[in-house]
Each structure stands twice: as C-alpha cells, then as structure tokens.
Scaffold this active site. Structure first.
Site, PDB file in Angstrom:
ATOM      1  N   HIS A 268      23.558   7.549  -6.445  1.00  0.00           N
ATOM      2  CA  HIS A 268      24.187   6.260  -6.163  1.00  0.00           C
ATOM      3  C   HIS A 268      25.442   6.394  -5.321  1.00  0.00           C
ATOM      4  O   HIS A 268      25.927   5.402  -4.773  1.00  0.00           O
ATOM      5  CB  HIS A 268      24.471   5.493  -7.471  1.00  0.00           C
ATOM      6  CG  HIS A 268      25.596   6.037  -8.286  1.00  0.00           C
ATOM      7  ND1 HIS A 268      25.407   6.935  -9.304  1.00  0.00           N
ATOM      8  CD2 HIS A 268      26.923   5.801  -8.239  1.00  0.00           C
ATOM      9  CE1 HIS A 268      26.571   7.220  -9.868  1.00  0.00           C
ATOM     10  NE2 HIS A 268      27.507   6.545  -9.235  1.00  0.00           N
TER      11      HIS A 268
ATOM     12  N   ASP B 147      19.281  10.428 -10.797  1.00  0.00           N
ATOM     13  CA  ASP B 147      20.557  10.149 -10.142  1.00  0.00           C
ATOM     14  C   ASP B 147      21.188  11.418  -9.564  1.00  0.00           C
ATOM     15  O   ASP B 147      22.395  11.627  -9.659  1.00  0.00           O
ATOM     16  CB  ASP B 147      21.526   9.471 -11.121  1.00  0.00           C
ATOM     17  CG  ASP B 147      22.669   8.763 -10.392  1.00  0.00           C
ATOM     18  OD1 ASP B 147      22.531   8.500  -9.179  1.00  0.00           O
ATOM     19  OD2 ASP B 147      23.712   8.519 -11.025  1.00  0.00           O
TER      20      ASP B 147
ATOM     21  N   SER C 170      32.092   9.643  -9.842  1.00  0.00           N
ATOM     22  CA  SER C 170      30.654   9.885  -9.781  1.00  0.00           C
ATOM     23  C   SER C 170      30.338  11.093  -8.908  1.00  0.00           C
ATOM     24  O   SER C 170      30.799  11.196  -7.777  1.00  0.00           O
ATOM     25  CB  SER C 170      29.939   8.661  -9.195  1.00  0.00           C
ATOM     26  OG  SER C 170      29.941   7.603 -10.110  1.00  0.00           O
TER      27      SER C 170
END
Length: 516
Positions: A226, A259, A370
C-alpha cells in the site's frame, strides 16, 4: 642584618642571634626546663631595642618588620626617622582585627594609639594581628577536590566564577562533559538504532510517504504494497536514504494479499543492508524497536514490546485493488483498521484474501511507518510494520498511534520477497475453501469447498467447523485465513474439527498476478 624602623631613637642595633637559654626563658610555650640563671636584658638598657624579638608564637613582629627574605621593608625617605607615620607592611586587610598584647616585658599601646603604626610618638611594641581563618585555603581545597573528582578546569572555573556568589557552584561556567553516546550498551535501543538506521529509507510517491528497508547492496528494498500502490503503472517513486542522498525507484513486484512489495532504487551501489532474523521464536513481552518515517519524520525510532502473536488483521479490499494510500491513512490499514476489524468478513470476498497473520506491538507506529522494520534487540528485522488500530480515524482525518500496531512476520515477508525477486510474482498458500464465522461458539465454519483443492482432498465438507490448525486455536474465519496465509504452498497442516476429528491437508499455491 641592620633594620631601620620609623621612630627609632638613634642607630638601630643589629638583631642578636637567639641563644638557646634565652629561647627557653622567653618562650612560654616551651616544654623543656629553662635555666634559672638566664637573665633578661633590662628594658631601656643601652643597645637593647624596646621591642622583644622573641615573642611567643602568634605574637611575633610583622613579617615585613622582621626583614624576612623577599619581605624587607622598602628603603628611602618614608622609612627614615621622623617621617610621616606609615603602617607596617602597607594597607592591612579589612578582615583583620587589631589586638594589643600588653603583657610583662612587652610594650603597651598608648591611649588612642594604633598598634599597626610604629611612630616616634608611639613605642615599638609587639602588636600582632591574629589572622582570621582564611577562606582562601578552603576555596583552594574545594577547587583541588573538584579538579580530582569533577574532571579539571571546567569545575575549577565553576568554583572560581562562584567567588562573587557566596561560594555557590555555578555549572553554567563548567566545561561540557565528554560525550559517551558512542559507547552504547550492547542490546540497548541506542545500539539497535545505530545498527539499523542506515538501512532504513523513506519512500515518497504522489499520494504520500512510507518506509522500507534495504535488503541488497545494489538497492533492492522491501516495503508494503500500500506504500507504492499509487505508483502502479509507472508512477514516480523517490527513495530518501539516511545519508541524505536520494534515488528514483521502480517496482519489481508486489503482493496485495500479504501487503508486501519489492522495489529497486536506481543507480546505487554499496548500500548497507538490514539483517533479517526470524519470527518463529518470538515471545510475548519481548522488547522490540520500530523504525520509520511517521508523518514525514524520517529516521524516527520508537520502542516497545511484542504485545501479542498471530493476531488476524484484515486490511480490506482497498489493498487488493491496489488503491492503498501511501501513508495508509484513509481507509487503508492505518486509520480505517478499527472500523474494518468490526466488519464481518464475507465468504469468497477479496477481504479474506488480505488478512494478515500479524505481530501486535505497543511500539508507536503512525502513518508513514508503513513498510519500516520491527527489530529485536540484536538489530535483526523480525517484522514489517503495516497497520495500526486507530478508533478515532475517519474519512476526513488520519488517526495516530494508540499503542496497538501490527507488523507482518518477517518469515512471511521474506518468503514473499524471495518469490518476487526470483519470478516477479508471489504465491499465496490456499486451503481451497470459503469460510464464515461460527454463529454459536468459536471456530471457522466451512461454507464452500473448492473441488480438487487441499480441503477437498483432505475430506473436509461444507458445514464443518475448524477449531485448530496445528497447535493454533481458530476463533473465527479471519483467524483461519491468517493461519493459512502464514504457511508456504506445499506445506502440510493438521486441521482439528469441532467433532474432534483431525485431518491432514497439503496446501496448494495461488500465483498473485497483478500489475506492477
């Protein structure tokens, strides 16, 4: 030695050397027996000065009057007979108090006289000034102690500067202590940060920022899908290194279901690389450190513990469709996670394909973290930060850390990265079923079984309830999906059903074919 004293009548006699018996007779502090035949010179006798040269200790003539080496009184007109009265030895310290010792054999101060002035009108008596206990010795003593204990001139400067401040120590004037940051204790957060920070990068796209860690010296970097999803199809990706250099990067491959993505910085070499550990032996309560770029603050280090293991985290449809935000803030794993966890997974939907088997940590993780590493106290990467639970987030604002963060176990991320680097695509393990939550009790209820899949071959039927996968307890549908995704295709697992029956299933693999 001939001495001249103001006010002396006639030539000043030479000071006689002191016979031993005279020293005994005139020294009241003497402890040995004095000779009874020794006679004192009569006061006023010819050739005898009016002062006693053998005064008791503390009552001797002033040093400059005694003519000690280097302390002789100045010569010249001011010291001739009849000159204007001058205090012996020059101006006296204000803290000294005068005292006259009028004892037998010593001259006395005339009324109104000054014992410090020896003039023609005032006899030459022995007028001493007892010294006040000097503070200089105390200050010097303290300064020497500060030099020995405090490390030198800085401390001495502090004490000397305090001379005008009633003896108080002032650290403003002390030297700065030697820096000791380079001597970080092994296994400390500082030690871990020193090891890992050079391998962590900030990743920027048109949609936002994230983090990543270097795994090859020629620029291969692992991050979250992402983080780079907005650059799919050739969008710009910038990588900022800890040394201040930047480079453009391209997507090598990505897996929305786990992910995980791998990118490569262009035109770089000789980069430091992160050391990858294992997530198979993690323990709850184990200390960990998270590193990344929260809110565009590159190189941020936070610490905490492993709060829980095998936590199923559903990151939602958005990642599967490649629309995740760079910072994961709006509707992605950051911010929207709190609401998504409350949703019931739907059988066969993409949301079940994006369930993570996560490590939960209380190390502060925020939007921008992230893709950054979660490391143990040996500086080994044991997870990749991917999501937080942020109940206060909304479609209009991003949430922040509330001490509930989630990381992808490094064993799973490493396996996926290896597949992407080798083939450009990732493979996800599959059981060949669709599942839903059990309405009464715990476990995952099998809704549909794929013909020829792993579950079908193992004899699992629709309506069966799976309560365990290996030793891991299955509480709901997401926990079964997460447990399966944590395995590799080709692994054989043991499933326990609510009936008590156990079956063996060999997981198949599903190639994730997505646009880079």
């Amino acid at each position: 030695m001939t001495e001249n004293f103001p006010g002396a009548a006639g030539p000043t006699p030479e000071r006689p050397e002191q016979p031993a018996e005279q020293a005994t007779q005139h020294d009241p502090a003497a402890t040995h027996e004095a000779s009874p035949q020794a006679a004192q010179p009569a006061a006023g006798a010819p050739g005898t000065p009016e002062w006693s040269p053998w005064a008791p200790l503390g009552q001797e003539r002033p040093a400059q009057e005694q003519g000690l080496p280097g302390q002789e009184p100045p010569t010249g007109l001011p010291w001739q007979q009849g000159a204007a009265p001058q205090p012996v030895g020059g101006p006296q310290p204000e803290y000294q108090q005068t005292a006259a010792f009028a004892q037998p054999g010593y001259a006395q101060v005339p009324p109104g006289g000054n014992p410090l002035n020896l003039t023609a009108e005032q006899p030459h008596g022995v007028y001493t000034t007892p010294r006040k206990p000097t503070r200089t010795k105390l200050v010097v003593g303290v300064a020497v102690l500060a030099l020995l204990v405090g490390g030198g001139a800085g401390a001495l400067g502090g004490y000397l500067a305090a001379a005008n401040g009633a003896g108080a120590y002032n650290s403003v004037f002390a030297n700065t202590p030697a820096q000791t940051a380079a001597n970080a204790a092994p296994g400390s957060v500082t030690d871990v940060a020193n090891k890992v920070l050079p391998t962590v990068v900030e990743i920027k796209t048109q949609e936002g920022e994230g983090s990543g860690f270097i795994v090859s010296s020629d620029g291969q970097i692992i991050t979250n899908n992402h983080v780079i999803a907005s650059a799919i199809g050739g969008g710009a990706i910038e990588v900022d290194f800890q040394n201040g250099k930047t480079a453009q990067a391209k997507i090598i491959g990505r897996d929305p279901t786990t992910d995980v993505a791998v990118i490569k910085a262009q035109g770089v070499s000789g980069l430091p690389t992160a050391t990858l550990g294992t997530s198979s032996n993690l323990q709850i309560g184990q200390q960990v450190v998270a590193i990344g770029s929260p809110f565009d603050l590159a190189g941020t280090v936070t610490s905490g513990i492993v709060s829980s293991l095998h936590r199923p985290v559903n990151v939602g449809d958005e990642l599967d469709e490649g629309q995740g935000q760079g910072q994961g803030g709006l509707g992605g794993p950051f911010g929207g996670l709190g609401q998504q966890q409350q949703q019931q997974p739907q059988s066969g939907t993409a949301s079940q394909q994006t369930v993570l088997d996560a490590i939960q940590t209380d190390a502060a993780i925020n939007p921008g973290n992230s893709g950054g590493p979660l490391v143990n106290m040996q500086g080994q990467v044991i997870g990749m930060n991917s999501a937080i639970s942020s109940p206060n987030s909304s479609a209009q604002s991003q949430g922040g850390s509330v001490g509930i963060g989630f990381s992808i176990p490094i064993d799973q991320a490493k396996r996926t990265a290896q597949q992407i680097i080798q083939t450009g695509k990732a493979t996800q393990a599959q059981l060949g079923v669709s599942v839903t939550d059990t309405q009464n009790g715990t476990g995952a209820t099998i809704k549909d079984v794929t013909a020829g899949g792993a579950a079908d071959k193992a004899g699992i039927k629709a309506g069966d309830v799976v309560t365990k996968l290996g030793d891991r307890v299955i509480t709901d549908a997401d926990s079964l999906v997460a447990a399966v995704h944590a395995q590799a295709s080709g692994d054989t697992v043991t499933l326990t059903l609510s009936s008590g029956k156990t079956v063996q299933a060999t997981l198949t693999g599903n190639t994730i074919d997505v646009q880079n």
